[in-house]
Design an enzyme around this catalytic site. Structure first.
Site, mmCIF file in Angstrom:
data_model
loop_
_atom_site.group_PDB
_atom_site.id
_atom_site.type_symbol
_atom_site.label_atom_id
_atom_site.label_comp_id
_atom_site.label_asym_id
_atom_site.label_seq_id
_atom_site.Cartn_x
_atom_site.Cartn_y
_atom_site.Cartn_z
ATOM 1 N N ASP A 22 0.809 -1.274 -0.063
ATOM 2 C CA ASP A 22 0.136 -0.037 0.027
ATOM 3 C C ASP A 22 0.783 1.271 0.019
ATOM 4 O OD1 ASP A 22 -2.206 -1.451 -0.023
ATOM 5 O OD2 ASP A 22 -2.978 -1.123 1.963
ATOM 6 N N GLY A 27 -4.820 24.811 -35.841
ATOM 7 C CA GLY A 27 -3.560 25.045 -36.417
ATOM 8 C C GLY A 27 -4.026 25.952 -37.722
ATOM 9 N N LEU A 28 -5.120 25.981 -38.179
ATOM 10 C CA LEU A 28 -5.685 26.565 -39.539
ATOM 11 C C LEU A 28 -7.275 26.717 -39.201
ATOM 12 C CD1 LEU A 28 -4.645 25.077 -42.764
ATOM 13 C CD2 LEU A 28 -4.076 27.289 -41.931
ATOM 14 N N ASP A 50 -13.376 33.736 -33.555
ATOM 15 C CA ASP A 50 -14.333 33.328 -34.673
ATOM 16 C C ASP A 50 -15.359 32.303 -34.322
ATOM 17 O OD1 ASP A 50 -15.156 31.955 -36.979
ATOM 18 O OD2 ASP A 50 -13.299 31.865 -37.985
HETATM 19 S S1 SF4 Z 1 -7.169 -0.455 -2.895
HETATM 20 FE FE1 SF4 Z 1 -6.096 -2.364 -2.764
HETATM 21 S S2 SF4 Z 1 -4.078 -1.416 -3.120
HETATM 22 FE FE2 SF4 Z 1 -4.993 0.199 -2.795
HETATM 23 S S3 SF4 Z 1 -5.051 0.591 -0.600
HETATM 24 FE FE3 SF4 Z 1 -6.755 -0.849 -0.717
HETATM 25 S S4 SF4 Z 1 -6.119 -2.849 -0.569
HETATM 26 FE FE4 SF4 Z 1 -4.113 -1.767 -0.934
#
Ligand code: SF4
Length: 521
Positions: free
Chosen positions: A36, A415-416, A280
Site C-alpha cells: 500500500d 492550427g488553421l 471566430d
Molecule cells: S485499494 Fe487495494 S492496493 Fe489500494 S490500498 Fe486498498 S487494498 Fe491496498
C-alpha cells in the site's frame, strides 16, 4: 466485484493522505500492508513533490499475520512521534488492514502521546477518496478547533477562512493564490487557508474568522458545516469557477460582509468575456461538448460552456456519487439527464454515442477522447503530471476564467481556420493523409493507412443505434473523407442515423447531402 486498471478515486485513506500531505506539522500513521505504500507515488510523481508525504506505514507482510500486528502498529506510532515530532497525528487503517480488525484508534489513544491523536474511521469498502478527505478534514476541525462565539463585523475589516485546497487537487495551489488576491481586493482578510499549508495550530484558529469560503465542496463542505455548528460561522456557497460565478462570488461575499462590490467590479480584470465574443464563432457557437469529472468542476464547466462560450452541452455527469443530486439539477437546467458513474467504460460509451466535438473531463476522459480522436481539455481530478504545470495556471477567479478560455478553445483550433482547411482539403499538405497541421504531418491521419474505398459494413459496436445492415457506397465514403477529419465522426454518425430513420440500407452521396441539409435545418 469489478477489477479495473483505471479508477477515478482511490480508497478513502488516500483522501486522508491528501489532507496530511497538504498540511505542515501533521503526521499520518497508516496500518497497511507492504504494497500500500504505492500511494506515495501519487504525490511524488503527479505533483512532483520534493518530499515524501508525512505518512508512516506499518507495512506488515503475510508472515506477520500469524503474529501480533497490533504491536507493529503501536511501535510505528511511537517511532513516528519520536522521529517527526508532529503537532498532531491522525491514525487509521487501509482497506486490507481494516480486515484484520486491529483497532488502530483504540491502540493509538492507549499509548498516551503528548499531542492530539485523531482516530479516523474510514470505511474503505463503502466510501472513496473525496469522502475520505472530507471526513479527515472534518475530524481535524472537530478535535482541534475550540468553539468560539461571533463578534460583530461593523467597524473593522472582516476576515474569512479559505477551506478545501489539498494536495493532489486540480490546480488548488494556484486557485488559492487567485482567490486570496481577490478577497484582499474586496477588503477581506484571510484568517487561515486550510488544509493546504495549514498546521494543526492553524486549525485551532479557524473559529476566529467571520465566515468561511468553501472553495471545494467535496473536501470542505462537511468541515464548514462542523464550523457553523461549533462557531456559528456562515459559509459562502458560490464556487468562483468561471467569469459569471466569480461575479456571483463577489456579490455573495459583499452581501455577507456589508462591503461594496463596485470597486472590484469596476474594470474587472478578465479578458474572457470579450475573447469569447470576438473569437471566430466557428470555434465556439454550438460546439457539442461533453463534460465529466468531479461534481464541482462539472457543474461550473457546464455553466461556463453554455453561458459564457456558447457551446452546446450534450452530455454531463460526475463520478462522485455524494454530489449526484447537484449534478442532476445542473443537467436538468440544460435539458439533460446526468450520467452518474464511476465506471469509465460507461463514460466511454456515452462519449462514443454522442460524438461531441469537445470533451471536458479528467485524465480518464482525455484517454477516451484521444482514442476516439476528439479534442479534449482537462477540467478536473484525477489528472496527470502534465496538468500540474510549473507556471501559474488557476481555474478560479478572473485569471482562472482566462485560463479556461485558453485551454478549452485551443483544442478546437487545429492550427488553421476550419474554412481554410475546407478550402485546401485537396492540397497535399492539408489532406487527411498529412494529418493535423499542428502535428507537423505526423498526426494520426498521417500514420493511418487509407481506408479502402469500398463498401464498408459498420460494426454494430461502433454505432449502436444504427442497423448493422447499412453500408457506405464507395462514392459516399470518398465524399465523407473530404470533410475535415475532426468533424467527420459527427458527420458519419448523423448520416447513419438519418439512413436508419429513413430505412435506407445503403448510404450514397445523395444520402450524405440529404442528411447534411436535414441536420443543418
Ligand atoms: S485499494 Fe487495494 S492496493 Fe489500494 S490500498 Fe486498498 S487494498 Fe491496498
Amino acid at each position: 466485484m469489478q477489477l479495473t486498471v483505471w479508477t477515478y478515486e482511490g480508497p478513502p485513506h488516500v483522501g486522508a493522505m491528501r489532507i496530511a500531505t497538504a498540511m505542515e506539522g501533521l503526521h499520518y500513521v497508516l496500518h497497511a500492508p507492504q504494497g500500500d505504500t504505492y500511494a506515495d507515488l501519487l504525490f511524488t510523481m503527479i505533483e512532483r513533490r520534493g518530499t515524501r508525504p508525512p505518512v508512516t506505514y506499518t507495512t506488515f507482510q503475510a508472515r506477520d499475520l500469524g503474529t501480533d500486528t497490533a504491536e507493529l502498529f503501536k511501535t510505528a506510532v511511537i517511532d513516528a512521534h519520536a522521529r517527526f515530532q508532529p503537532q498532531a497525528m491522525i491514525v487509521g487503517a487501509s482497506c486490507t488492514a481494516e480486515l484484520i480488525q486491529d483497532d488502530p484508534a483504540g491502540m493509538a489513544l492507549a499509548i498516551g502521546l503528548p499531542i492530539p491523536v485523531i482516530p479516523l474511521e474510514l470505511p474503505s469498502y463503502q466510501k472513496k477518496e473525496n469522502w475520505g478527505a472530507a471526513e479527515t478534514f472534518r475530524q481535524l476541525v472537530r478535535h482541534l478547533t475550540p468553539p468560539v462565539g461571533r463578534t460583530p463585523m461593523a467597524g473593522r475589516r472582516p476576515s474569512c477562512n479559505i477551506l478545501g485546497p489539498t494536495a493532489l487537487g486540480f490546480r488548488h495551489r494556484d486557485d488559492v493564490v487567485e482567490i486570496t488576491r481577490l478577497l484582499e481586493r474586496i477588503g477581506v482578510d484571510i484568517n487561515v487557508t486550510a488544509p493546504l499549508g495549514a498546521t494543526p495550530a492553524d486549525i485551532a484558529r479557524l473559529g476566529a474568522a467571520d465566515f468561511n469560503i468553501v472553495l471545494y465542496p467535496e473536501i470542505a463542505g462537511e468541515a464548514a458545516k462542523q464550523l457553523e455548528k461549533m462557531c456559528g460561522q456562515p459559509s459562502v456557497k458560490t464556487v468562483p469557477l468561471g467569469y459569471g460565478a466569480t461575479i456571483d462570488f463577489i456579490h455573495e461575499v459583499c452581501a455577507l460582509t456589508g462591503l461594496d462590490p463596485a470597486p472590484v467590479l469596476d474594470g474587472v480584470p478578465s479578458r474572457m468575456p470579450w475573447w469569447s465574443r470576438s473569437v471566430d464563432s466557428t470555434y465556439l457557437t454550438g460546439k457539442r461538448v461533453f463534460v465529466f469529472g468531479d461534481a464541482t468542476h462539472v457543474i461550473a464547466a457546464a455553466r461556463v460552456a453554455s453561458e459564457e462560450l456558447g457551446f452546446d452541452v450534450v452530455g454531463m455527469g460526475c463520478y462522485n456519487r455524494e454530489f449526484a443530486r447537484e449534478v442532476r439539477a445542473a443537467a436538468a437546467v440544460l435539458g439533460l439527464t446526468a450520467l452518474i458513474t464511476d465506471d469509465y467504460l460507461e463514460v466511454e460509451d456515452a462519449i462514443a454515442a454522442l460524438q461531441p466535438e469537445l470533451v471536458l473531463g479528467s485524465q480518464m476522459e482525455r484517454h477516451i477522447a484521444k482514442r476516439l480522436r476528439i479534442p479534449c481539455a482537462v477540467i478536473s481530478a484525477p489528472f496527470h503530471v502534465q496538468d500540474h504545470p510549473a507556471r501559474y495556471s488557476p481555474q478560479m477567479g478572473f485569471e482562472g476564467a482566462n485560463v479556461l478560455f485558453d485551454t478549452w478553445v485551443h483544442p478546437l483550433v487545429m492550427g488553421l481556420e476550419e474554412h481554410l482547411l475546407h478550402m485546401f482539403r485537396d492540397d497535399f499538405e492539408f489532406s487527411d493523409e498529412a494529418g493535423a497541421s499542428h502535428l507537423g504531418g505526423h498526426g494520426a491521419g498521417a500514420a493511418r493507412p487509407a481506408v479502402p474505398v469500398q463498401t464498408e459494413v459498420l460494426a454494430s459496436t461502433e454505432v449502436a443505434s444504427v442497423s448493422s445492415e447499412i453500408v457506405w457506397a464507395a462514392d459516399a465514403e470518398a465524399e465523407l473523407r473530404k470533410i475535415p477529419f475532426f468533424v467527420r465522426g459527427k458527420a458519419r454518425k448523423n448520416t447513419e442515423r438519418f439512413a436508419a430513420e429513413h430505412g435506407l440500407a445503403t448510404i450514397g452521396v445523395e444520402t450524405l447531402y440529404d442528411a447534411k441539409s436535414h441536420y443543418s435545418r
